[in-house]
Design an enzyme around this catalytic site. Structure first.
Site, PDB file in Angstrom:
ATOM      1  N   GLU A   4      25.222  27.761  34.371  1.00 35.05           N
ATOM      2  CA  GLU A   4      25.130  28.453  35.500  1.00 35.05           C
ATOM      3  C   GLU A   4      24.312  29.790  35.236  1.00 35.05           C
ATOM      4  O   GLU A   4      23.645  30.339  35.937  1.00 35.05           O
ATOM      5  CB  GLU A   4      26.493  28.832  36.176  1.00 35.05           C
ATOM      6  CG  GLU A   4      26.368  28.865  37.863  1.00 35.05           C
ATOM      7  CD  GLU A   4      27.843  29.156  38.371  1.00 35.05           C
ATOM      8  OE1 GLU A   4      28.441  28.393  39.043  1.00 35.05           O
ATOM      9  OE2 GLU A   4      28.445  30.163  37.905  1.00 35.05           O
ATOM     10  N   HIS A  64      34.982   8.329  19.086  1.00 32.90           N
ATOM     11  CA  HIS A  64      35.223   7.148  19.396  1.00 32.90           C
ATOM     12  C   HIS A  64      34.649   6.730  20.853  1.00 32.90           C
ATOM     13  O   HIS A  64      34.957   5.801  21.354  1.00 32.90           O
ATOM     14  CB  HIS A  64      36.508   6.499  19.306  1.00 32.90           C
ATOM     15  CG  HIS A  64      37.233   7.300  17.880  1.00 32.90           C
ATOM     16  ND1 HIS A  64      37.242   6.189  16.839  1.00 32.90           N
ATOM     17  CD2 HIS A  64      37.887   8.052  17.678  1.00 32.90           C
ATOM     18  CE1 HIS A  64      37.955   6.873  15.937  1.00 32.90           C
ATOM     19  NE2 HIS A  64      38.082   8.147  16.374  1.00 32.90           N
ATOM     20  N   LYS A  86      26.179  24.959  49.518  1.00 30.65           N
ATOM     21  CA  LYS A  86      27.248  25.319  50.475  1.00 30.65           C
ATOM     22  C   LYS A  86      26.777  25.486  51.789  1.00 30.65           C
ATOM     23  O   LYS A  86      27.760  25.056  52.890  1.00 30.65           O
ATOM     24  CB  LYS A  86      27.514  26.787  49.784  1.00 30.65           C
ATOM     25  CG  LYS A  86      28.103  26.885  48.253  1.00 30.65           C
ATOM     26  CD  LYS A  86      28.455  28.250  47.909  1.00 30.65           C
ATOM     27  CE  LYS A  86      28.765  28.286  46.624  1.00 30.65           C
ATOM     28  NZ  LYS A  86      29.206  29.817  46.067  1.00 30.65           N
TER      29      LYS A  86
HETATM   30  O1  F6P Z   1      35.122  33.273  42.972  1.00 25.62           O
HETATM   31  P1  F6P Z   1      34.291  32.963  43.937  1.00 25.62           P
HETATM   32  O2  F6P Z   1      33.549  33.844  44.680  1.00 25.62           O
HETATM   33  O3  F6P Z   1      35.337  32.047  44.941  1.00 25.62           O
HETATM   34  O4  F6P Z   1      33.391  31.811  43.437  1.00 25.62           O
HETATM   35  C1  F6P Z   1      33.743  30.775  42.664  1.00 25.62           C
HETATM   36  C2  F6P Z   1      32.568  29.937  41.840  1.00 25.62           C
HETATM   37  O5  F6P Z   1      31.609  29.663  42.812  1.00 25.62           O
HETATM   38  C3  F6P Z   1      30.333  30.068  42.361  1.00 25.62           C
HETATM   39  O6  F6P Z   1      29.927  31.096  43.089  1.00 25.62           O
HETATM   40  C4  F6P Z   1      29.400  28.906  42.384  1.00 25.62           C
HETATM   41  O7  F6P Z   1      29.402  28.457  43.523  1.00 25.62           O
HETATM   42  C5  F6P Z   1      30.651  30.422  40.735  1.00 25.62           C
HETATM   43  O8  F6P Z   1      29.443  31.275  40.278  1.00 25.62           O
HETATM   44  C6  F6P Z   1      31.833  31.169  40.866  1.00 25.62           C
HETATM   45  O9  F6P Z   1      32.443  31.317  39.595  1.00 25.62           O
END
Ligand code: F6P
Length: 431
Positions: A272, A293, A404
């Site tokens: 990331e 393995h 998302k």
């Molecule tokens: O802590 P949050 O805002 O729920 O995000 C969870 C995770 O989702 C992300 O934003 C990626 O979608 C990560 O960077 C982060 O660690």
């Protein structure tokens, strides 16, 4: 942490980095360090992560969980809001009578099974979300809350929240008067293990938070402008340099079961942070000796596109192998499992060198709080250094937002063109 980059040199491996190039790289490390030090001193977004060992208030976390005496802890969070916490308790609380589970996915079969198995009236719930809006985390929390209510368990009595200053989770905590901790300012989730985000379950499991943070502080004190005397920067710089020479995959292979989740935590951090602008080194999770393995064949005889990072604690508990008169096993009798595992570690490293495949050795003294705190800090610093060398924006992850929006649109959570793209998928089905 102690880092040995000998097997990444061009005299030993292809791809490899020669000494002159390493010296040239060291000049860039000095500049990068100046940038990092400036960002840290100014508490700039992202760089502020390196202030956590100094800033995190262990007593505040311990006070927030003082009223909890669970048999099980359920972390409801995803990505950086779960991986640090699991990594720390897996590495340091293996002997605790309390079990720690992460609900960091929304697989109904798994969630139902976990909630059926958990002693809900003896379970503490830690809900963690920096944004406070992550669908998986909030959906899981609603399901957990419902399960507790159905079991006649007072969920509010058993829940602690860590989140940002605003958002649905903060509103819920205020509405229900739940114990709530703040996520650290200016620290992306994946860099927040040494904070409220990663330390609540550890506190409930009596992990020595002060020692963990002391390990981090030792790491901070060890950041210098040269890869030749700073293990964190040596690791970050060599991983970057090998990627520039073709090692586009970094197989993180700890030789300790207690560090299996560390490899998963590393995968998020590396992917990331550095996966940007068409570049970045792909992390692969492995475990030593198990994956000798399964994966080693590829690492030794597949494409020359990998760096293998082998990690071990130098001290291990005893587990004697009994003497045996079974033919061909005498050589094992009287040994210790730890001796066998270390022989496997060194043999695998040498087998990669024999095939001229690059590897880097990372060692910590032992699986204790200070050593693990140092490891997490140093790997975070290595990642930030690598980000400077790649010239990328290390601390954001814009590419995850598309999916998302698409998922939210598919669920009627708004009008998103991304959801339309899902519906317009090109199909060529074979079944
Ligand atoms: O802590 P949050 O805002 O729920 O995000 C969870 C995770 O989702 C992300 O934003 C990626 O979608 C990560 O960077 C982060 O660690």
């Amino acid at each position: 942490m102690r880092v040995d980059i000998g097997n990444a040199l061009a005299s030993e491996a292809d791809p490899g980095i020669d000494r002159d190039a390493l010296d040239d790289l060291d000049e860039r490390v000095a500049d990068a360090h100046d940038r990092i030090a400036r960002g840290t001193a100014d508490d700039e977004f992202g760089y502020a992560s390196l202030n956590l060992p100094e800033r995190t208030d262990a007593a505040e976390i311990e006070d927030a969980v003082a009223g909890f005496d669970p048999e099980a802890i359920l972390t409801v969070g995803i990505g950086g809001s779960a991986l640090g916490a699991i990594t720390i308790t897996e590495a340091l609380a293996g002997d605790s009578p309390v079990d720690h589970y992460a609900l960091d996915n929304v697989d109904p079969a798994h969630v139902n099974r976990l909630l059926d198995d958990l002693p809900l009236d003896e379970t503490a719930v830690h809900v963690v979300s920096r944004s406070g809006t992550t669908a998986e985390t909030l959906a899981n929390f609603l399901v957990v809350r419902e399960a507790m209510e159905s079991a006649g368990v007072d969920w509010a009595e058993r829940t602690v929240v860590t989140t940002g200053e605003s958002g649905p989770l903060r509103d819920l905590a205020e509405a229900e008067d739940l114990p709530a901790l703040d996520v650290p300012e200016g620290v992306p989730g994946r860099f927040s293990a040494l904070s409220t985000v990663g330390l609540v379950p550890a506190a409930m499991m009596d992990v020595d938070l002060d020692a963990l943070l002391a390990g981090g502080r030792a790491g901070a004190d060890a950041l210098t402008g040269s890869l030749y005397d700073c293990p964190a920067y040596a690791y970050g710089a060599v991983a970057y340099a090998l990627d520039q020479r073709g090692a586009s995959v970094n197989a993180m292979m700890p030789y300790a079961e207690g560090l299996e989740s560390f490899a998963e935590w590393f995968a998020q951090l590396w992917a990331e942070s550095l996966g940007k602008d068409g570049g970045g080194q792909t992390p692969a999770r492995a475990l030593g000796a198990t994956d000798q393995h399964s994966q080693l064949q590829l690492y030794r005889a597949g494409p020359r596109d990998k760096l293998v990072t082998v990690v071990r604690p130098r001290e291990r508990p005893d587990s004697p192998i009994p003497e045996t008169d079974v033919a061909d096993l005498e050589y094992l009798g009287g040994q210790d499992l730890g001796t066998l595992l270390d022989a496997e570690f060194e043999a695998t490293e040498a087998s990669l060198a024999a095939a001229e495949r690059p590897s880097v050795r990372v060692e910590i003294d032992r699986m204790d709080a200070e050593s693990v705190g140092r490891l997490l800090f140093d790997v975070e610093a290595a990642c930030i250094l690598a980000g400077e060398l790649y010239g990328v924006e290390t601390f954001t992850q814009p590419a995850v937002e598309w999916g998302k929006k698409a998922a939210r649109g598919l669920l009627g959570g708004g009008d998103f063109e991304e959801a339309d793209a899902v519906r317009e998928k090109t199909e060529l089905v074979v079944e």
